[in-house]
Scaffold this active site. Structure first.
Site: not given
Ligand code: ASP
Length: 460
Positions: A106, A182-183, A261
Site C-alpha cells: 500500500t 504490511t501484511d 501485525k
C-alpha cells in the site's frame, strides 16, 4: 435544493444523466437510506452498473444502489490527477546517504480507477514526489526491486532483498529503508534478520495501512520516520517502523524478529511481542526505549546468508486437528514443520502417531505457542513431555512466524538435525530472549498517552 424525486429505477449511467451528475463531481446524493456527500468515481471494469461509487470525505469509498437514489446535486467539480510525477532527489551535502528499496504494498500504491482496486503503482521516485520532506532528512537513492503486495513476497524475494542490501552496505550506504506491504512485513523482517548478520547500519522496513489517496494515510509520516531512523539513528538492526499510537504522535521501531501485525486496519497495527519496542521515533529524533541493541559501525561489512529451504510448513493447531495434516506434509517431502500449539505448546493425542511417523522420516518439528506472549514449556503437562519424547523440539519464545522463517533459513544451510537444532535454538537477532519485560505487554506500545504517563510516573 435537492432534486426531490420519488426514486429512480435504472442503471448507473442513466441515473447520473437524469440528475445531471458527473464523474469527479463533488456531489450530495440523497437516498432512501440517508444522504451521502462525496466525489463520484468512474465505474471500474469489475463493478456492476447498479451502483454508483462515491469517495466520502473520510476517504472511504461507498457503493450506492441506484434504486435507492432520490436525488443528486453537484456542489463542485475537479478532475482527479492521481499520477504523481517522478522527481529527481536533490543532493544536500552533509546529510546521510540512504537507499530506499521498493517492494510494493500500500505504501507504494494508489487507487486504480480502472479496476477500483489499490494497485502498486508508485515508483520510489514518485514516492519522493509525494513526500518532498524526505529531502530534508537524507540524500535518498531509490530502486524498485519488486512491485507486489506482500502476500506475494517469499523466499525468492527475501534472498534478492538480502543480497541487494548487502551490496549497498559494501558500497558504503548509511542506512536502508524498505517499502513493503504490511501484511507480511514481519515475515520479511524476520528473514532479513537472519540473512543479514552483524549489520553496520539500520535496515528499516516501512509500510502504510491506508493508501496515500486517503486523507488519513500514514504513508508520508511512516516514510519520514523510517528515513530519519535509517539516516540518523545508531540502531544497526532490521526494524519495522510504523505508527505507535493510533494518532500520528510518534512511530515505534520494532525489532525484526519480535514484531507482528496485530490489527487488520488500525494504523498502529504493529506491536512488539514478548519484549518492548527498541525506540520511539519522531520526524527529527529517535528516543531509545531499549539499550541492548546492535550499534552502528563504519566498516561497511555485513554477513549475507541468503538461504531458504522452501519445504517447510507452519501448522496452526486447532482442536480436533486430524493426523492426516501432518502425514500429508511428511509424504509430500516437507523437511521441517513448525507447530503453533495451544497453551504451553500442545496438540491433541490423535496427532501423536503422525508426529512419530514424520519424525521417523527425518522431518524436524519445532513447537511454538499460539498465545504469542510467553515461552513454550513442555515439561509441565504430560502432553508436552510425550511430544518431546517423540522428537518435537520446544522453540523457546520464538514467535510462530519467526520460527517458520528461521527453520526455512536453517534447513537452507544444512540438513543435519543437530546443526538445525543448534541454529534454531541459538538467539541470532533477539528472536529468543531470556525473559519478557513486565511492562512490554502493557506500555511502550503506543497506548493511551495518559496511561503511559501514569505508568511512567508510578513504575520507576
Ligand atoms: N495487502 C497489502 C500488502 O501487504 C497491505 C499493505 O500494504 O498494508 O501488501
Amino acid at each position: 435544493m435537492l432534486d426531490l424525486f420519488k426514486g429512480y429505477k435504472g442503471r448507473a449511467l442513466e441515473v447520473l444523466k437524469h440528475f445531471q451528475a458527473r464523474v469527479w463531481g463533488d456531489t450530495t446524493v440523497q437516498t432512501t437510506r440517508g444522504d451521502f456527500q462525496g466525489i463520484i468515481l468512474p465505474r471500474s471494469e469489475n463493478d456492476d452498473d447498479r451502483h454508483i461509487v462515491i469517495k466520502l470525505v473520510t476517504g472511504y469509498n461507498v457503493g450506492i444502489d441506484v434504486d435507492t437514489v432520490l436525488g443528486m446535486r453537484e456542489t463542485g467539480y475537479k478532475e482527479a490527477h492521481y499520477k504523481i510525477p517522478e522527481k529527481e532527489f536533490p543532493f544536500t551535502p552533509g546529510l546521510p546517504k540512504v537507499k530506499l528499496l521498493g517492494t510494493g504494498g500500500t505504501i507504494a500504491s494508489r487507487l486504480d480507477y480502472r479496476t477500483g482496486a489499490v494497485i502498486p503503482a508508485f515508483s520510489p521516485g514518485e514516492l519522493y514526489g509525494a513526500v518532498p520532506e524526505l529531502a530534508e532528512i537524507c540524500n535518498l537513492e531509490t530502486e524498485k526491486l519488486f512491485a507486489v503486495f506482500s502476500e506475494n513476497m517469499g523466499p525468492e524475494q527475501y534472498k534478492k532483498l538480502a543480497v541487494s542490501i548487502g551490496k549497498e552496505i559494501h558500497k558504503g550506504i548509511e542506512g536502508i529503508v524498505i517499502g513493503h506491504g504490511t501484511d507480511t512485513m514481519h515475515h520479511t523482517a524476520a528473514a532479513l534478520s537472519f540473512m543479514l548478520q552483524d549489520l553496520p547500519v539500520p535496515v528499516v522496513m516501512v509500510g502504510s495501512q491506508r493508501s496515500s489517496d486517503r486523507p488519513s494515510s500514514d504513508a508520508a509520516l511512516n516514510l519520514m520516520h523510517a528515513a530519519f531512523t535509517a539516516g540518523h539513528s545508531d540502531i544497526a538492526e532490521v526494524m519495522v517502523c510504523m505508527f505507535g499510537p493510533t494518532s500520528d504522535e510518534y512511530g515505534l521501531l520494532h525489532r525484526g524478529t519480535r514484531v507482528r501485525k496485530m490489527h487488520s486496519s488500525y494504523r498502529s497495527t504493529f506491536r512488539t511481542i514478548g519484549d518492548v519496542p527498541i525506540a520511539r521515533v519522531t520526524r527529527d529524533s529517535v528516543l531509545p526505549i531499549k539499550t541492548d541493541y546492535n550499534k552502528r559501525r563504519r566498516d561497511n561489512k555485513v554477513k549475507v546468508l541468503p538461504f531458504f529451504e522452501e519445504r517447510v510448513a507452519l501448522v496452526y493447531y486447532y482442536p480436533n486437528m486430524h493426523p492426516d495434516i501432518i502425514d500429508s506434509l511428511a509424504e509430500n517431502g516437507y523437511k521441517g514443520i513448525v507447530i503453533a500449539g495451544t497453551g504451553l505448546g500442545h496438540v491433541n493425542k490423535p496427532v501423536y502417531p503422525a508426529i512419530q511417523r514424520a519424525v521417523a522420516k527425518g522431518v524436524q518439528i519445532f513447537m511454538t505457542v499460539q498465545t504469542l506472549w510467553g515461552f513454550v514449556h513442555m515439561f509441565v503437562y504430560d502432553t508436552g513431555r510425550d511430544l518431546m519424547s517423540m522428537g518435537i523440539v520446544p522453540g523457546e519464545n520464538l514467535l510462530p512466524e519467526v520460527a517458520y522463517i528461521k527453520l526455512g533459513w536453517a534447513l537452507g544451510q544444512t540438513a543435519d538435525p543437530d546443526q538445525v537444532r543448534e541454529l534454531m535454538l541459538t538467539p541470532i537477532a533477539g528472536d529468543i530472549t531470556a525473559g519478557e519485560p513486565y511492562n512490554g505487554y502493557l506500555i511502550f506500545q503506543g497506548g493511551i498517552p495518559e496511561m503511559e504517563e501514569f505508568i511512567r510516573t508510578y513504575h520507576k
